[in-house]
Design an enzyme around this catalytic site. Structure first.
Site, PDB file in Angstrom:
ATOM      1  N   ASP A 209      26.468  75.581 117.281  1.00 43.37           N
ATOM      2  CA  ASP A 209      26.782  75.631 115.862  1.00 43.37           C
ATOM      3  C   ASP A 209      26.368  74.302 115.215  1.00 43.37           C
ATOM      4  O   ASP A 209      25.223  73.865 115.391  1.00 43.37           O
ATOM      5  CB  ASP A 209      28.276  75.956 115.686  1.00 43.37           C
TER       6      ASP A 209
ATOM      7  N   TYR B 253      29.710  70.666 105.561  1.00 39.80           N
ATOM      8  CA  TYR B 253      28.998  71.648 104.742  1.00 39.80           C
ATOM      9  C   TYR B 253      28.627  71.051 103.383  1.00 39.80           C
ATOM     10  O   TYR B 253      27.534  71.286 102.863  1.00 39.80           O
ATOM     11  CB  TYR B 253      29.870  72.891 104.542  1.00 39.80           C
TER      12      TYR B 253
ATOM     13  N   HIS C 122      28.426  84.754 118.381  1.00 42.39           N
ATOM     14  CA  HIS C 122      28.276  83.325 118.109  1.00 42.39           C
ATOM     15  C   HIS C 122      29.024  82.476 119.131  1.00 42.39           C
ATOM     16  O   HIS C 122      28.657  81.335 119.383  1.00 42.39           O
ATOM     17  CB  HIS C 122      28.822  83.041 116.700  1.00 42.39           C
TER      18      HIS C 122
END
Length: 287
Positions: A106, A213, A267
């Site tokens: 990730d 982010y 994931h």
């Protein structure tokens, strides 16, 4: 598959931040830095640490900046890719390692790509778990609206303070549900989620985690150039957020790369199929 034993935990003071690091394995083994993503911390590698250490690797799995017990600097500028990549270089320097291996999942994988492109003389081998090269993700999402929709939360997290409030509600219900709903049934136990809740509840942790982010909107130079380090991409094809095409597009940047597909994994492949992932990593990283 439970964590066999707790690794050694220590606070490593670097020039900018202090990182909480789980370590295991022989000190003379190849330094292998495991980089977690959102919303995990070193515990996300609980199925890999013992296996890699047992194969003779010197494993270091830090809580990246903003997470759990590591420093949580203020401001989104502190979470620019260059800054978080510098942490990994500084961590390797603290161990006296001129070169090291990186295993990233990730966001940790995105940092791994960035490191290998920016500091190819330092990264001996690169292993990526369901993480596209950051420039590939941006260009692919522009060309494929369905991929942009799959990562809509990137935009939602840009709003100040409101995401923190929502994610913290009901003892982090949304985050707990996100882990369970995007993984195979039974992947995350109640005990696992309690460990995650404790990490998320650390002062400043949610803001720090979301600032990764928010820092995406900061300008950065492109690192879309050949990856010289031998590279292994392990990809769960049932990832609900990231298309398998991102893996094949990222592979095109590698001088020496290969993909190992896990057709039934999501994931969270290193949690769902730890033995498969561990075998692939040990085969690739063993000197």
């Amino acid at each position: 598959m439970a964590l066999q034993r707790e690794p050694s935990l220590s606070l490593v003071r670097l020039s900018e931040v202090t990182l909480n690091v789980a370590s295991a394995g022989p000190k003379d083994g190849t330094l292998t830095i495991l980089l977690h993503g959102f919303p995990e911390f070193w515990f996300g590698w609980r199925h890999q640490i013992d296996a890699l250490a047992g194969a003779g690797l010197h494993v270091a799995a830090p809580d990246q900046r903003g997470y759990n017990l590591s420093s949580k600097p203020e401001g989104i500028e502190a979470y620019h890719l260059d800054r978080v990549a510098d942490d990994v270089i500084a961590l390797s320097d603290s161990y006296g390692a001129g070169t090291f291996d990186v295993v990233g999942h990730d966001w940790g994988g995105i940092v791994g790509w960035w490191l290998a492109a920016r500091s190819p003389d330092r990264v001996r081998r690169l292993a990526i778990l369901n993480a596209p090269h950051p420039d590939v993700l941006a260009s692919y999402a522009r060309r494929h609206p369905t991929q942009a929709l799959r990562v809509f939360y990137f935009g939602a997290f840009q709003v100040p303070w409101l995401p923190e409030t929502g994610l913290r509600a009901a003892n982090f219900l949304a985050m707990r549900q996100a882990l369970r709903l995007t993984s195979r049934a039974g992947t995350f136990s109640d005990a696992d989620l309690k460990r995650y809740q404790q990490a998320w509840a650390q002062p400043g942790a949610l803001e720090g985690m979301l600032n990764w982010y928010r820092a995406l909107r900061l300008k950065h130079r492109s690192e879309l150039k050949p990856i010289r380090s031998p590279t292994l991409i392990v990809w769960g094809k049932k990832d609900p957020a990231l298309s398998p095409h991102l893996a094949t597009e990222s592979l095109k940047l590698c001088d020496q790369g290969k993909i190992e597909w896990l057709p039934g994994a999501t994931h969270w492949l290193h949690h769902e199929e730890p033995q498969h992932v561990n075998n692939a990593l040990i085969s690739f990283l063993s000197p």
